[in-house]
Design a protein around this motif. Structure first.
Motif, PDB file in Angstrom:
ATOM      1  N   HIS A 124       0.829  -1.237   0.030  1.00 37.35           N
ATOM      2  CA  HIS A 124       0.079  -0.064   0.163  1.00 37.35           C
ATOM      3  C   HIS A 124       0.674   1.191   0.026  1.00 37.35           C
ATOM      4  CE1 HIS A 124      -4.068   1.940   0.986  1.00 37.35           C
ATOM      5  NE2 HIS A 124      -3.031   2.980   1.284  1.00 37.35           N
ATOM      6  N   CYS A 130      -6.072   3.864  -2.551  1.00 34.70           N
ATOM      7  CA  CYS A 130      -7.245   4.754  -1.935  1.00 34.70           C
ATOM      8  C   CYS A 130      -7.772   5.758  -3.012  1.00 34.70           C
ATOM      9  CB  CYS A 130      -6.485   5.731  -0.774  1.00 34.70           C
ATOM     10  SG  CYS A 130      -5.777   5.004   0.517  1.00 34.70           S
ATOM     11  N   TYR A 158     -13.368   9.343   0.741  1.00 36.57           N
ATOM     12  CA  TYR A 158     -12.954  10.771   0.210  1.00 36.57           C
ATOM     13  C   TYR A 158     -13.879  11.529  -0.485  1.00 36.57           C
ATOM     14  CZ  TYR A 158      -8.003   9.745   1.785  1.00 36.57           C
ATOM     15  OH  TYR A 158      -6.975   9.419   2.521  1.00 36.57           O
ATOM     16  N   HIS A 182      -9.982   1.894   0.262  1.00 38.34           N
ATOM     17  CA  HIS A 182     -10.073   2.389   1.505  1.00 38.34           C
ATOM     18  C   HIS A 182     -11.793   2.852   1.892  1.00 38.34           C
ATOM     19  CE1 HIS A 182      -8.671   6.383   3.790  1.00 38.34           C
ATOM     20  NE2 HIS A 182      -9.869   5.879   4.403  1.00 38.34           N
ATOM     21  N   HIS A 204      -5.590  -0.614   4.836  1.00 35.75           N
ATOM     22  CA  HIS A 204      -4.963  -0.481   5.969  1.00 35.75           C
ATOM     23  C   HIS A 204      -6.140  -0.562   6.973  1.00 35.75           C
ATOM     24  CE1 HIS A 204      -7.213   3.121   4.471  1.00 35.75           C
ATOM     25  NE2 HIS A 204      -6.272   3.718   3.594  1.00 35.75           N
ATOM     26  N   ASP A 247       1.447   2.749   3.457  1.00 29.65           N
ATOM     27  CA  ASP A 247       0.878   3.837   3.304  1.00 29.65           C
ATOM     28  C   ASP A 247       1.830   5.158   3.560  1.00 29.65           C
ATOM     29  OD1 ASP A 247      -1.413   5.277   2.635  1.00 29.65           O
ATOM     30  OD2 ASP A 247      -2.456   4.839   4.631  1.00 29.65           O
TER      31      ASP A 247
HETATM   32 ZN   LIG Z   1      -6.220   5.293   2.376  1.00 34.04          ZN
END
Ligand SMILES: [Zn+2]
Length: 487
Positions: free
Chosen positions: A70, A99, A197, A225, A255, A371
């Motif tokens: 990631h 993500c 997001y 994500h 994650h 990440d």
């Molecule tokens: Zn993320």
């Protein structure tokens, strides 16, 4: 023309503790490499011929190069191709495009790219309308490590949709689907969403499943994500699994965590749930070995229930590395006012429970992914420390799992999940991505206060048969490639 010379290995490594990436017990053995491929492996005494370079690894462990499951390294592999933060940890392949955020296919005419796209750089960083363009840039720059790429849903939406605050129309889905097809045909390994997001949140499960079908046609994976890692984490797991099943793609939960004080301890619910669902559909997750997360500074994530540290701020660079409560104090304002004054900015959120982190790390389904955010001024220490921290702190010192399992979570398992059939194991015919390290001393030095610290105990790293990092500073070469199934 064939000659004796041609069959001689370029490298033979002797007396190494071989941790082959499968999770099997390590053993004392030797490995031969010719060109970019491992040609022979076995216990001491197996390889009779002499290599051009004979290396004695007594006291060292030899593992497949680590795969960072990631990352947000899409741009940094081109801008800083030595990739020191990663290769110094033993990482030989990074999975980019997580993500929902990728450099392909969106372009921006004005600054700054909307969050979270600004995590990859400024508008000028986005110059790849097709995946073939990005693949060509990787080939011409030749970073020190390999790149496996996902295409991000936010990047697709921003490329196609005039209004990203609504669900995509059928025509827009078809256009995004064509872009995904182009990417998969030119070497992407799958796609990702970041439904958490604002650039991605208006997409419902139907939009995601419809796009996932284009990826499934090319045997790609789906990483997400999730929409919610806080109070609605269980519902988000259901949505993710249903969508992946509907599309026909393996699922990677990004994650995995239970964020927010009121959700601490809830991996006791999420992990058994995911394990049960994984009986019926391929599901894995990645995890970084820290109890803080990091992303943009967001008003909706502001709280005084745990510390929040500023990782960058455009108007107030002097505040990087400081806690939001201290900044608010100094300014004589509340944390919400301080947050808006710092924008645009990034932050580190101490939002997880250590016991949850340990449970996720210990799951059979977890792979290690940093990440890390490579463009941050004061990044989360996971950027420089993730892999040695798992090997040293969590495996050797805390004893969460043995070294073979730790290596498996960063090599063989990850390669299998992403379909990288010739990476992640030390076996004849696999590419020669290798890391030699000191099992007794390997460890992370990067901290929240001082995050730009190279890890210790990684002796050298080989990428595609080329010596690519050496702790003693010996000259190295860059030999990374865009990798996908079978290459
Ligand atoms: Zn993320």
């Amino acid at each position: 023309m064939f000659s004796q010379q041609d069959s001689k290995p370029d490298w033979v490594f002797r007396n190494a503790r071989i941790i082959d990436g499968t999770g099997a017990p390590s053993y004392l053995g030797e490995v031969a490499v010719r060109g970019d491929v491992i040609t022979a492996v076995g216990p001491v005494g197996t390889i009779l011929e002499q290599g051009t370079n004979e290396i004695d690894l007594a006291g060292l462990a030899l593992a497949p190069g680590f795969i960072d499951a990631h990352t947000h390294d899409d741009r940094i592999v081109l801008d800083a191709p030595d990739m020191l933060p990663k290769i110094s940890q033993g990482v030989t392949t990074v999975v980019v495009g997580n993500c929902g955020i990728s450099l392909v296919p969106v372009q921006f005419s004005s600054e700054p790219p909307p969050p979270p796209m600004n995590l990859l750089g400024n508008a000028a960083s986005y110059q790849f309308p097709t995946f073939a363009d990005y693949a060509a840039a990787i080939a011409s720059v030749k970073p020190a490590i390999n790149v496996a790429a996902l295409i991000g849903h936010s990047a697709l939406r921003l490329a196609v949709m005039p209004d990203i605050t609504v669900k995509a129309t059928d025509a827009e889905i078809a256009r995004m689907g064509d872009m995904l097809t182009e990417a998969m045909e030119n070497g992407a390994v799958g796609w990702s969403t970041g439904l958490f997001y604002p650039t991605n949140a208006a997409a419902d499960a139907d939009e995601v499943a419809a796009l996932g079908r284009y990826v499934s046609e090319h045997a790609g994976v789906y990483a997400t994500h999730m929409r919610n890692e806080f109070e609605n984490v269980l519902e988000s797991i259901d949505e993710s699994v249903a969508t992946a099943k509907n599309a026909g793609t393996p699922l990677i939960i990004s994650h995995h965590k239970c964020a927010g004080v009121e959700n601490w301890g809830r991996t006791e619910q999420t992990l058994p749930k995911i394990a049960a669902l994984a009986e019926e559909h391929p599901i894995n997750f990645d995890v970084y070995p820290y109890s803080a997360g990091s992303t943009n500074l967001r008003a909706d994530l502001m709280t005084d229930t745990y510390p929040i540290m500023i990782s960058w701020s455009e108007p107030h660079p002097e505040m990087t590395g400081r806690y939001i409560v201290d900044i608010a104090d100094e300014w004589g304002v509340d944390i919400h006012t301080a947050t808006s004054r710092l924008q645009p900015a990034g932050a580190i959120y101490f939002q997880m429970d250590e016991d949850d982190v340990r449970r996720v790390l210990s799951s059979d389904l977890s792979m290690i992914g940093s990440d890390g955010l490579p463009h941050d001024v004061h990044p989360h220490p996971r950027l420089w420390g993730t892999f040695p921290r798992v090997l040293g702190h969590y495996s050797r010192d805390v004893g969460l799992f043995n070294l073979e399992t730790a290596v498996h979570k960063m090599t063989g398992l990850t390669a299998k999940v992403f379909g990288l059939t010739r990476r992640g194991e030390i076996a004849p015919g696999k590419f020669a991505d290798l890391v030699a390290f000191h099992p007794d001393t390997v460890g992370d030095l990067a901290t929240y206060e001082s995050p730009l610290q190279q890890s210790v105990g990684i002796d050298w790293v080989m990428v595609n048969g080329a010596l690519s990092f050496s702790a003693n500073g010996a000259p190295t070469t860059r030999a990374g490639r865009l990798v996908h199934r079978d290459n």
